[in-house]
Design an enzyme around this catalytic site. Structure first.
Site, PDB file in Angstrom:
ATOM      1  N   ILE A 110      -5.886 -18.111   1.592  1.00 26.21           N
ATOM      2  CA  ILE A 110      -6.432 -19.531   1.361  1.00 26.21           C
ATOM      3  C   ILE A 110      -5.361 -20.209   0.557  1.00 26.21           C
ATOM      4  O   ILE A 110      -5.487 -21.695   0.859  1.00 26.21           O
ATOM      5  CB  ILE A 110      -7.777 -19.192   0.810  1.00 26.21           C
ATOM      6  CG1 ILE A 110      -8.877 -18.505   1.534  1.00 26.21           C
ATOM      7  CG2 ILE A 110      -8.513 -20.475   0.571  1.00 26.21           C
ATOM      8  CD1 ILE A 110      -9.911 -17.680   0.774  1.00 26.21           C
ATOM      9  N   PHE A 120      -9.105 -13.655   6.542  1.00 31.71           N
ATOM     10  CA  PHE A 120      -8.496 -14.256   5.545  1.00 31.71           C
ATOM     11  C   PHE A 120      -9.084 -13.643   4.256  1.00 31.71           C
ATOM     12  O   PHE A 120     -10.217 -13.275   4.011  1.00 31.71           O
ATOM     13  CB  PHE A 120      -8.926 -15.874   5.767  1.00 31.71           C
ATOM     14  CG  PHE A 120     -10.037 -16.387   5.608  1.00 31.71           C
ATOM     15  CD1 PHE A 120     -10.761 -16.772   4.316  1.00 31.71           C
ATOM     16  CD2 PHE A 120     -11.073 -16.213   6.650  1.00 31.71           C
ATOM     17  CE1 PHE A 120     -11.886 -17.051   4.123  1.00 31.71           C
ATOM     18  CE2 PHE A 120     -12.420 -16.733   6.578  1.00 31.71           C
ATOM     19  CZ  PHE A 120     -12.628 -16.967   5.477  1.00 31.71           C
ATOM     20  N   CYS A 121      -8.249 -14.030   3.058  1.00 34.64           N
ATOM     21  CA  CYS A 121      -8.700 -13.798   1.731  1.00 34.64           C
ATOM     22  C   CYS A 121      -7.968 -14.934   0.943  1.00 34.64           C
ATOM     23  O   CYS A 121      -7.341 -15.783   1.479  1.00 34.64           O
ATOM     24  CB  CYS A 121      -8.226 -12.180   1.439  1.00 34.64           C
ATOM     25  SG  CYS A 121      -6.619 -11.986   1.754  1.00 34.64           S
ATOM     26  N   THR A 122      -8.005 -14.518  -0.411  1.00 38.56           N
ATOM     27  CA  THR A 122      -7.535 -15.633  -1.368  1.00 38.56           C
ATOM     28  C   THR A 122      -6.177 -15.481  -1.283  1.00 38.56           C
ATOM     29  O   THR A 122      -5.452 -16.904  -0.964  1.00 38.56           O
ATOM     30  CB  THR A 122      -7.858 -15.078  -2.826  1.00 38.56           C
ATOM     31  OG1 THR A 122      -9.121 -15.014  -3.005  1.00 38.56           O
ATOM     32  CG2 THR A 122      -7.208 -16.187  -3.610  1.00 38.56           C
ATOM     33  N   GLY A 179      -3.562 -13.017   0.478  1.00 34.33           N
ATOM     34  CA  GLY A 179      -3.134 -12.424   1.588  1.00 34.33           C
ATOM     35  C   GLY A 179      -3.196 -11.196   1.497  1.00 34.33           C
ATOM     36  O   GLY A 179      -3.134 -10.279   2.447  1.00 34.33           O
TER      37      GLY A 179
END
Length: 313
Positions: free
Chosen positions: A213, A184-186, A188
């Site tokens: 996120i 996952f990341c901020t 995508g």
């Protein structure tokens, strides 16, 4: 989200699509953004577009229509949020080699990425003991918030991620483990490349959080959430909480790292000049330069406030 009306629309967007001549797209896009009073930053590269912009609903509608009309961008990924004021001071459209810099030229998300997992299905995946959960963001982002049980690669930049992933995979293989991998990341975009990279490395069962996120915090009720802390964002909001409410962190104007109340109480914190994270990384000359910049910005803000005061009489 807040019940108070927030007039500014913020859009985080990205899309991987081939641009034959990104430079030709830059001028008209920047001109329209400036005409509509839009602020933020957009990156253009041969592999696509990435960035965050903000403005009034009317201006943003026109700019987003222009962006979606770019070659291959009709279905670009975007996430909306609101703010009481513009979270950026200026508008930049930059030409780059990559819209998210990983330093692996053969990785092309258009050729295949991990399996998308909707925010409402994410908890079940990461609660599975046979899932390794990886935060693909940098260390200063992870420090203020992440998912429960996530592994922190402790990277300073996304360029360090491939080497870390190869080492971690070897460790798992040495233990005879072939778990599912969830990333996952901020918003995508980093996971588009990290999961594409993982697949190129021979990992078949790799997943990533659709919308990142931000979409999770917007979608999943706080009482059901497995997110802990706040999410760092690259604008003047600094961080957001569940419901995309503006968070409690400030930012160091010298190193751009997020600061909590304890950081700001440190004797190493000087507004606009240094913080506990970067004080020993900067020279006296740099700190002097930052102090002068802070002074000039304070003067500029005072002039703007005075000008607004005259107009309101």
């Amino acid at each position: 989200m807040s019940d108070t009306f927030e007039p500014i629309r913020i859009v985080a967007l990205y899309h991987f699509t081939p641009f034959e001549d990104p430079a030709a797209l830059r001028g008209p896009l920047l001109e329209l953004c400036e005409k509509e009073g839009i602020k933020g930053i957009l990156l253009l590269a041969r592999e696509g577009i990435n960035g965050t912009i903000a403005g009034t609903d009317e201006g943003m509608e026109r700019v987003m229509a222009h962006i979606r009309a770019l070659p291959g961008c009709a279905d670009l990924e975007s996430k909306d949020s609101r703010a009481p004021e513009l979270p950026f001071r200026r508008m930049k459209v930059r030409l780059k080699k990559e819209i998210v810099t990983m330093g692996e030229p053969d990785i092309d998300p258009r050729q295949g990425v991990g399996r998308y997992v909707a925010p409402e299905d994410w908890n079940a995946l990461i609660s599975d003991p046979d899932t390794i959960l990886i935060d693909t963001r940098n260390d200063y982002e992870v420090a203020i918030g992440t998912f429960k049980g996530a592994e922190d690669p402790k990277t300073k930049s996304f360029r360090e991620f491939p080497e870390w992933f190869r080492r971690r995979r070897q460790e798992l293989e040495a233990k005879g483990r072939l778990p599912k991998i969830a990333m996952f990341c901020t918003g995508g975009i980093r996971c588009e490349k990290s999961t594409s990279f993982a697949r190129a490395e021979g990992v078949d069962e790799v997943y990533h959080l659709k919308g990142g996120i931000l979409k999770y915090l917007e979608t999943v009720p706080e009482e059901e959430s497995l997110w802990e802390g706040e999410c760092f964002v690259f604008d003047q909001r600094v961080s957001v909480k569940h419901g995309l409410e503006i968070g409690t962190h400030d930012v160091c104007h010298a190193c751009r790292r997020p600061l909590n109340e304890k950081d700001k109480a440190s004797p190493l914190f000087v507004q606009g000049v240094s913080c506990p994270h970067c004080h020993n990384e900067r020279t006296e000359e740099q700190r002097h330069r930052y102090a002068e910049r802070e002074r000039q910005e304070a003067l500029a803000q005072a002039r703007r406030a005075g000008h607004l005061g005259v107009r309101q009489k």
